[in-house]
Design a protein around this motif. Structure first.
Motif, short mmCIF file in Angstrom:
data_model
loop_
_atom_site.label_atom_id
_atom_site.label_comp_id
_atom_site.label_asym_id
_atom_site.label_seq_id
_atom_site.Cartn_x
_atom_site.Cartn_y
_atom_site.Cartn_z
N GLY A 1 3.57 -1.48 -6.24
CA GLY A 1 2.46 -2.41 -6.07
C GLY A 1 1.21 -2.63 -6.91
N TYR B 1 -1.91 -8.32 -2.99
CA TYR B 1 -1.63 -9.24 -1.59
C TYR B 1 -0.97 -8.32 -0.54
CZ TYR B 1 -3.40 -12.83 -4.97
OH TYR B 1 -3.92 -13.76 -5.77
N ALA B 2 0.14 -7.92 -1.02
CA ALA B 2 1.10 -7.29 0.08
C ALA B 2 0.38 -5.91 0.56
CB ALA B 2 2.24 -6.91 -0.67
N VAL C 1 4.80 -1.01 0.72
CA VAL C 1 4.78 -1.72 -0.43
C VAL C 1 4.99 -0.89 -1.79
CG1 VAL C 1 3.37 -3.10 -1.92
CG2 VAL C 1 3.22 -3.38 0.41
N LEU D 1 0.31 -6.67 4.31
CA LEU D 1 1.29 -5.95 5.08
C LEU D 1 1.04 -4.62 5.82
CD1 LEU D 1 4.52 -6.69 2.82
CD2 LEU D 1 3.73 -7.84 4.97
N ALA E 1 7.10 -4.96 -5.00
CA ALA E 1 6.05 -6.12 -5.72
C ALA E 1 6.57 -6.12 -7.05
CB ALA E 1 4.62 -5.65 -5.39
N SER F 1 9.29 -9.95 -4.49
CA SER F 1 8.53 -10.86 -5.19
C SER F 1 8.69 -11.01 -6.38
CB SER F 1 7.09 -11.32 -4.51
OG SER F 1 6.76 -12.76 -4.81
N LEU G 1 5.18 -14.58 -0.76
CA LEU G 1 4.72 -13.72 0.67
C LEU G 1 4.81 -14.64 1.81
CD1 LEU G 1 3.92 -11.09 1.24
CD2 LEU G 1 1.53 -11.41 0.50
N PHE H 1 8.67 -3.57 1.05
CA PHE H 1 8.42 -4.70 -0.09
C PHE H 1 8.10 -4.27 -1.39
CE2 PHE H 1 5.41 -7.55 -2.05
CZ PHE H 1 5.92 -8.94 -2.02
N ASN I 1 11.02 -15.16 -3.77
CA ASN I 1 11.38 -14.20 -2.88
C ASN I 1 12.60 -13.90 -2.88
OD1 ASN I 1 12.49 -15.44 -0.38
ND2 ASN I 1 10.98 -17.10 -1.24
N THR J 1 1.79 -9.99 -6.81
CA THR J 1 1.63 -9.50 -5.29
C THR J 1 1.52 -8.51 -4.73
OG1 THR J 1 4.27 -9.65 -5.32
CG2 THR J 1 3.42 -11.71 -4.85
#
Length: 542
Positions: free
Chosen positions: A238, A219-220, A235, A224, A211, A275, A378, A209, A282, A216
């Motif tokens: 991030g 959050y991730a 991530v 995650l 970011a 994101s 997300l 992922f 996304n 995000t």
């Protein structure tokens, strides 16, 4: 003590599809941000002592304006403000907080997917009590107020430390600094089967992922990596940055190219996602495949019942007009409602509140559901992971099975950025002038069956929005859409949407150039794009 500060109006504070967006130096003009904030307080409806939510995506100037907004709220009769720690809140998390706290509304500081930094973009938008963007009636009232404003109100005390969780007071107002992630993560846990996703990851499902140095990231990391057990390093990028690491936080194949390269390469994980700046957009990828936002919307709608939060099925689907018709095929086959709206998430709010639809989406990488009143990047990632965990198939296999069942909408968006505004408006005006005579015209093998300027009557409140984009529809269902975007801050962004529906099972694996080549050439001919803008190619294709 409340100070009343004399000011004079600015004539350029008309909100676009997602609030007021300008370059940072523009917002740093004397009283520019204060004028717009005061107009929000003056024009928005709220009971005495009401609560509002304040936060943003952490871009440059975010914390400064958060502090100003807190001080001005205290001077304008707000009873309580709920603020994300360090001034951070993703847009969907802010929407959730507004709903959870039964707030009168929220002030969200973001320019979404636009670049940040001292010379980058900044934005302010107002969300109403349902958690969604203010409808046009309210944004028009805010704009009218900006044109006549003569003073703003602000307390002379400093705002509390944004980095310290807890509740303090500022004058007569309560200020609560909250963990920006906790309430949102708890909501996601009620919608998705975290146990099934954890088991899939433990069993070998790999993911990455990106970011994009934006909001995000926290959050991730929490959801995650900590809650779902993905390995540390899943991530990337991030940590939120004021200038998004010097990048452009727009999750598409151009600005998230390293992630795309990874998913197309020999060491690709099973699933990839990215994101944007404020967490509402996304991009979804699988090994060897980039899923278009329009296809992602259709796949999510067709498979939502696999997640606990949607196990009873969905009431309907809404999509913006430029978004491909892939979701229409799902709605038709499932026997549920389909609503086509103008671009802008605010148009989905009434449909969601009325229970007419459950899932909404836009081709500009935004999807979401009735859990909040904003698109939610997300959320889309987690629904995809839930689907992968249940179906035990790859992203490519799921998409290809979807095409076999519903047909394929070949689709591409061409963005011409920072076009001379007069030239762009002239192009659109020329198209509108020719609409009445366009039906029946032939362009190569394409014959125009319908041409119009999209307008929308809200089925809930009867409000009408006109001038939402020129549609050229051809026999067989292919179409070209032309519209000017409301999210840029310099010049004009011309967006051209190219779409071809193919129901034949033997024609589902054409290249985009093969499927859309004639339509692309026709778009240039009809729109006179090269002639009017001087651009032979778009800046971005998505």
């Amino acid at each position: 003590m409340i100070q009343t500060v004399a000011t004079t109006p600015y004539d350029d504070q008309k909100p676009g599809t997602s609030g007021l967006r300008k370059k940072v130096p523009h917002f740093q003009q004397p009283n520019y941000a204060e004028n717009f904030l005061q107009a929000i307080f003056d024009a928005s409806e709220r009971a005495p002592g009401a609560t509002i939510v304040i936060g943003g995506d952490g871009r440059f100037f975010n914390a400064d304006v958060v502090r100003k907004a807190i001080r001005m709220a205290a001077a304008n009769g707000v009873g309580k403000v709920v603020v994300g720690r360090d001034g951070l809140l993703s847009t969907p998390a802010a929407s959730n907080l507004i709903r959870q706290r039964k707030a009168a509304g929220g002030i969200i500081l973001s320019a979404s997917h636009n670049p940040g930094g001292p010379d980058g973009d900044f934005g302010i938008k107002y969300n109403i009590a349902n958690g969604g963007p203010a409808p046009e009636g309210i944004t028009d009232a805010i704009y009218r107020r900006t044109r006549e404003i003569t003073e703003y109100r602000i307390v002379d005390e400093d705002a509390p430390d944004l980095g310290t969780l807890g509740t303090t007071r500022l004058g007569e107002m309560e200020v609560e600094i909250v963990d920006p992630v906790a309430d949102y993560a708890a909501l996601m846990d009620t919608l998705f089967d975290f146990g099934a996703i954890r088991a899939a990851i433990a069993g070998g499902l790999t993911l990455r992922f990106d970011a994009m140095h934006a909001v995000t990231g926290p959050y991730a990391h929490e959801i995650l990596e900590r809650r779902l057990g993905a390995p540390a390093g899943t991530v990337i990028n991030g940590t939120p940055s004021e200038d998004f690491g010097g990048g452009h936080p727009d999750p598409n194949v151009v600005w998230a190219a390293p992630l795309v390269d990874l998913l197309m390469g020999p060491t690709a994980p099973d699933f990839g996602a990215a994101s944007d700046g404020d967490g509402d957009r996304n991009m979804i990828l699988g090994r060897g495949i980039v899923v278009t936002p329009s296809d992602s919307l259709a796949v999510l709608a067709a498979n939502a019942h696999l997640a606990p939060g949607y196990a009873r099925g969905i009431a309907g689907i809404a999509r913006s007009m430029p978004t491909s018709g892939a979701a229409d095929r799902v709605a038709q086959k499932r026997g549920i409602g389909l609503f086509e709206t103008p671009t802008g998430w605010k148009f989905f709010g009434n449909l969601l509140d009325a229970g007419k639809v459950t899932i909404c989406g836009e081709e500009s990488a935004g999807t979401g559901s009735d859990h909040v009143r904003e698109k939610d990047g997300l959320w889309a990632v987690l629904l995809w992971l839930n689907i992968l965990a249940v179906r035990k198939a790859s992203v490519a296999e799921i998409v290809q099975a979807h095409w076999r069942e519903f047909g394929r909408n070949y689709y591409q968006r061409h963005d011409y950025e920072e076009v001379d505004k007069a030239a762009a408006e002239g192009l659109m005006e020329s198209l509108r002038d020719r609409l009445a005579s366009m039906a029946g015209q032939r362009f190569g093998t394409l014959v125009v069956s319908q041409a119009d300027d999209f307008s929308y009557r809200d089925p809930i409140d009867g409000s009408v929005s006109t001038g939402q984009g020129v549609r050229i529809v051809f026999s067989g269902g292919s179409r070209i859409v032309f519209r000017l975007s409301g999210t840029g801050t310099k010049g004009a962004t011309l967006r051209v949407y190219i779409e071809r529906y193919e129901p034949e099972s033997g024609r589902l694996d054409m290249s985009i150039d093969e499927a859309l080549g004639e339509l692309v050439r026709t778009a240039d001919a009809i729109g006179e794009i090269t002639k009017r803008t001087g651009r032979a190619e778009p800046d971005v294709r998505t």
